[in-house]
Design a protein around this motif. Structure first.
Motif, PDB file in Angstrom:
ATOM      1  N   GLY A  27     -24.884  20.318  17.578  1.00  0.00           N
ATOM      2  CA  GLY A  27     -25.400  20.565  18.557  1.00  0.00           C
ATOM      3  C   GLY A  27     -25.305  20.131  20.319  1.00  0.00           C
ATOM      4  N   GLU A  28     -25.795  20.449  20.595  1.00  0.00           N
ATOM      5  CA  GLU A  28     -25.752  20.661  22.492  1.00  0.00           C
ATOM      6  C   GLU A  28     -26.028  19.676  22.850  1.00  0.00           C
ATOM      7  N   SER A  29     -27.223  18.442  22.411  1.00  0.00           N
ATOM      8  CA  SER A  29     -27.664  17.253  23.497  1.00  0.00           C
ATOM      9  C   SER A  29     -28.213  15.898  22.546  1.00  0.00           C
ATOM     10  N   GLU A  30     -28.246  15.090  22.333  1.00  0.00           N
ATOM     11  CA  GLU A  30     -28.761  14.584  21.808  1.00  0.00           C
ATOM     12  C   GLU A  30     -29.916  14.516  20.819  1.00  0.00           C
ATOM     13  N   VAL A  31     -31.369  15.301  21.467  1.00  0.00           N
ATOM     14  CA  VAL A  31     -32.004  15.952  20.888  1.00  0.00           C
ATOM     15  C   VAL A  31     -31.748  16.771  19.291  1.00  0.00           C
ATOM     16  N   ASP A  32     -30.752  17.885  20.422  1.00  0.00           N
ATOM     17  CA  ASP A  32     -30.898  19.279  20.134  1.00  0.00           C
ATOM     18  C   ASP A  32     -29.531  18.776  18.491  1.00  0.00           C
ATOM     19  N   GLN A  33     -28.967  17.850  18.302  1.00  0.00           N
ATOM     20  CA  GLN A  33     -27.784  17.258  17.917  1.00  0.00           C
ATOM     21  C   GLN A  33     -28.715  16.293  16.626  1.00  0.00           C
ATOM     22  N   LEU A  34     -29.822  16.107  16.604  1.00  0.00           N
ATOM     23  CA  LEU A  34     -30.522  15.224  15.550  1.00  0.00           C
ATOM     24  C   LEU A  34     -31.510  16.612  14.850  1.00  0.00           C
ATOM     25  N   GLY A  35     -31.860  17.674  15.226  1.00  0.00           N
ATOM     26  CA  GLY A  35     -32.353  18.678  14.836  1.00  0.00           C
ATOM     27  C   GLY A  35     -31.780  19.868  14.037  1.00  0.00           C
ATOM     28  N   THR A  36     -30.740  19.822  14.759  1.00  0.00           N
ATOM     29  CA  THR A  36     -29.604  20.117  13.541  1.00  0.00           C
ATOM     30  C   THR A  36     -29.114  19.421  12.348  1.00  0.00           C
ATOM     31  N   ILE A  37     -28.678  18.142  12.169  1.00  0.00           N
ATOM     32  CA  ILE A  37     -28.915  17.231  10.666  1.00  0.00           C
ATOM     33  C   ILE A  37     -30.175  16.901  10.359  1.00  0.00           C
ATOM     34  N   PHE A  38     -31.387  17.832  10.918  1.00  0.00           N
ATOM     35  CA  PHE A  38     -32.195  17.727  10.213  1.00  0.00           C
ATOM     36  C   PHE A  38     -32.681  18.770   9.279  1.00  0.00           C
ATOM     37  N   GLU A  39     -32.119  19.884   9.976  1.00  0.00           N
ATOM     38  CA  GLU A  39     -32.177  20.719   9.799  1.00  0.00           C
ATOM     39  C   GLU A  39     -31.562  21.287   8.396  1.00  0.00           C
TER      40      GLU A  39
END
Lengths: 316, 394
Positions: free
Chosen positions: A230-242
């Protein structure tokens, strides 16, 4: 350049050890998050060491409590001589001024970390047995730290060292607090890729953080590239949930500002899509490590008892 | 066992408010008052006839394993074991030999002991995660054997007498600061080590003692006194600069190694397993603190000190025995026993220290444990001839 470093470090160490210079600096080996690291030679034993220095602010009450405690903790862990934890060989402290003391930690020097180890692996990648062995050692080191109430908090391939004999050694644990004074002054880029959801969500966290990171690294050993980038905290979370799917409402921590509604409803993907080479038991273990709820995540001790590791013994 | 997370509001050393509350002996460390008879028995009714014979069970257990070094054996084997290598069998801990006929029960003992240890550690709030409780316990057992002293010798200018005056003074400072008990044990341990590690002149001994207490507080306490306050307590004999220089000297001398498992932790653990009464625990705490003044006690492992204090406390108080209590005691004693002779030797040291505590110049501990909060244990009449309780063997 080297000469300059040499002179500076020698001066510091000469102050710590009277006139004798015990550690002869050889090269700058990294500007880690916590400051410069030098490779040096112990002139008494001829061994290579890694010098990590930090300047701590000393007020009128002497060395800060955090430094005293953390260095004492590292010394304490050292007494156990655990094979999967990097050796702390010496600690020096020198007063630089009334306001500043320099604390130098002298660690054993290991040439390569897991990142370079994976990069240098043959084209076919590491064999499943080899990965199992590395994972077992990694978890042993982690179980040791956790049983002594130490969290690593920043586990990643860069601070997992692998000796030329294939021995895994954890490094840089417990440094976060020693270096915290210094960190405030340094613009630090810390990778998010190995961070668990609870840290990304800024919820409370404990030893399970390291298990999450271990899971990411487990997958990376097969993939030879990071699992979640991920590139930011939220993006990292999104990547994880995918990958693991959006966790159910009741698992979402209540003490966080970021709402679950922020993320699209996603179902978990089969982990073998991302890590095709992993065997069935390995995949099971990996999922137990990449569990959203830290309380349901497997512990290091239990992970070592997982069938993934046990079938190795029955085969031999 | 740093219980550092607890932020109870402990008063900081406030010099302005407390200036007149400071006790005189704190200002001059060589306490000038001579022996005074502070003996005032508070519990005449407790003057039960002294049983010369220790409890049978205890004695039988002891004689069943006279060989030295159960703890040592324990230590050697556990040292090589890594935390993760799975099952921890405890053949090295003792099984009560009296149970030999009962195969099934004997097989149960290790897991029973393990369960008890885990529960006790949890009850004492010494662990965060029960999964690691047994490891924590093994850790305590191993840690205590580090830094063991090969002899009780002190540097030439530092006599046993000087040592106990210094320790007594530190006990008073510690009490005044409202520090935790662990901090005191750590401070004296650091003093014992640093006095052997670094060169200190006689005039700087008090400074060294204060620095050890200060470092122990830095390790254990949430609220710290100001360095200037510490200098004030030493009548400004030393400057702040000297104190901070000594701090660095001690840290470097000890290589930042401040970890210690105080005998107090073992005492609490053992007494929790043994279901000891509050009074037995207070008495044992008193005896244990007296051991700090005894130079020769540095040779005794913390778990043995704790075991001896608890054992002597039980003998002094002579509380009524119950089968459950005895079974629990039996289990607890399987943790701490070294050898019969070693145990009795330590009990002797403690008994004679307690018998003369009230006449000594160094009476901070005696006074501390004569308060109602500590159930007046130091004034218990049984202590007067405590040595007699175990007198037969030396």
């Amino acid at each position: 350049m080297l000469k300059k470093i040499h002179k500076r470090v020698c001066l510091i160490l000469a102050m710590a050890h009277g006139t004798s210079i015990q550690y002869e600096p050889l090269a700058e080996i990294g500007g880690g998050a916590y400051g410069t690291v030098y490779k040096a030679r112990d002139t008494e034993s001829g061994q290579f060491v890694a010098l990590k220095s930090v300047r701590v602010q000393t007020d009128q009450n002497g060395l800060p409590v955090s430094t005293v405690r953390e260095v004492a903790l590292l010394k304490r862990l050292e007494q156990f001589d655990h094979p999967n934890v990097v050796r702390l060989m010496d600690v020096c402290a020198t007063q630089r001024s009334d306001q500043e003391t320099k604390v130098t930690l002298v660690f054993e020097h290991v040439d390569q970390d897991l990142k370079t180890y994976l990069e240098r692996a043959p084209a076919a990648g590491l064999s499943p047995d080899h990965i199992k062995d590395l994972m077992k050692q990694l978890l042993c080191g982690l179980a040791f730290l956790h049983s002594h109430r130490v969290m690593h908090r920043d586990l990643k391939p860069e601070n997992i060292l692998v000796t030329s004999q294939g021995q895994v050694k954890l490094a840089d644990f417990g440094l976060a607090r020693i270096y915290s004074c210094h960190m405030a002054l340094t613009p630090v880029v810390v990778t998010l890729w190995y961070r668990p959801p609870e840290v990304l969500l800024q919820s409370s966290y404990a030893t399970p953080v390291d298990i999450w990171s271990t899971g990411c690294i487990f997958a990376e050993m097969f993939r030879r590239k990071p699992l979640f980038c991920g590139e930011s905290e939220v993006d990292q979370l999104g990547t994880i949930f995918e990958v693991i799917g959006l966790p159910p409402e009741d698992e979402w921590p209540t003490d966080v500002t970021l709402s679950r509604k922020h993320f699209p409803p996603l179902l978990p993907r089969p982990i073998t899509d991302l890590v095709p080479e992993i065997n069935e038991q390995g995949a099971q273990l990996l999922l137990k490590m990449l569990t959203f709820d830290p309380l349901k995540r497997i512990s290091a001790l239990n992970a070592l008892e997982h069938p993934y590791f046990q079938d190795e013994e029955t085969l031999t | 066992m740093a219980k550092t997370g607890f932020c109870d509001s402990k008063p900081l050393l406030d010099l302005h408010k407390k200036a007149d509350e400071r006790r005189a002996p704190l200002r001059t460390w060589s306490n000038a008052c001579g022996p005074i008879d502070r003996w005032q028995p508070v519990e005449e009714s407790r003057m039960a006839p002294v049983k010369m014979e220790p409890e049978h069970r205890w004695e039988r257990r002891l004689s069943a394993q006279t060989s030295e070094g159960i703890i040592m054996g324990f230590h050697e084997d556990s040292e090589t074991r890594s935390v993760a290598d799975g099952c921890v069998e405890e053949p090295l801990l003792l099984y009560p030999h009296g149970l030999q006929g009962l195969q099934s029960l004997q097989a149960l003992v290790p897991s029973l002991l393990r369960l008890e240890v885990e529960t006790a550690l949890e009850r004492l709030d010494l662990i965060w995660d029960r999964t690691y409780a047994w490891d924590m316990f093994l850790d305590m057992m191993i840690t205590q054997t580090r830094h063991s002293f090969s002899n009780a010798d002190l540097p030439r200018h530092f006599t046993d007498g000087t040592r106990s005056v210094l320790v007594d003074w530190l006990i008073q400072v510690h009490e005044m600061m409202h520090f935790q008990e662990e901090t005191l044990y750590l401070a004296i341990h650091l003093l014992n080590r640093s006095v052997r590690q670094i060169k200190v002149t006689t005039v700087n001994l008090q400074l060294l003692g204060m620095v050890c207490l200060f470092l122990a507080a830095k390790k254990e306490e949430c609220l710290l006194p100001e360095v200037s306050g510490l200098c004030y307590l030493m009548d400004h004999t030393y400057t702040k600069h000297q104190l901070l220089r000594m701090e660095r000297k001690v840290l470097l001398g000890l290589k930042f190694d401040l970890s210690y498992c105080p005998p107090l932790n073992f005492l609490l653990l053992l007494s929790s397993i043994a279901r000891c009464s509050a009074k037995v625990v207070w008495m044992a705490r008193y005896l244990l603190e007296l051991s700090l003044l005894e130079g020769q006690c540095v040779l005794v492992l913390p778990v043995q000190l704790a075991g001896a204090a608890l054992c002597l406390s039980r003998q002094v108080l002579q509380e009524a025995l119950t089968p459950e209590g005895e079974a629990a005691w039996c289990l607890a004693s399987s943790v701490h026993v070294g050898s019969e002779t070693a145990l009795l030797r330590v009990m002797h040291i403690l008994a004679s220290a307690a018998a003369k505590a009230h006449t000594r110049e160094t009476s901070a501990t005696f006074n501390k444990f004569s308060s109602p909060e500590t159930m007046h244990v130091s004034r218990h009449p049984g202590l007067k001839n405590a040595a007699g309780l175990i007198g037969v063997c030396t």
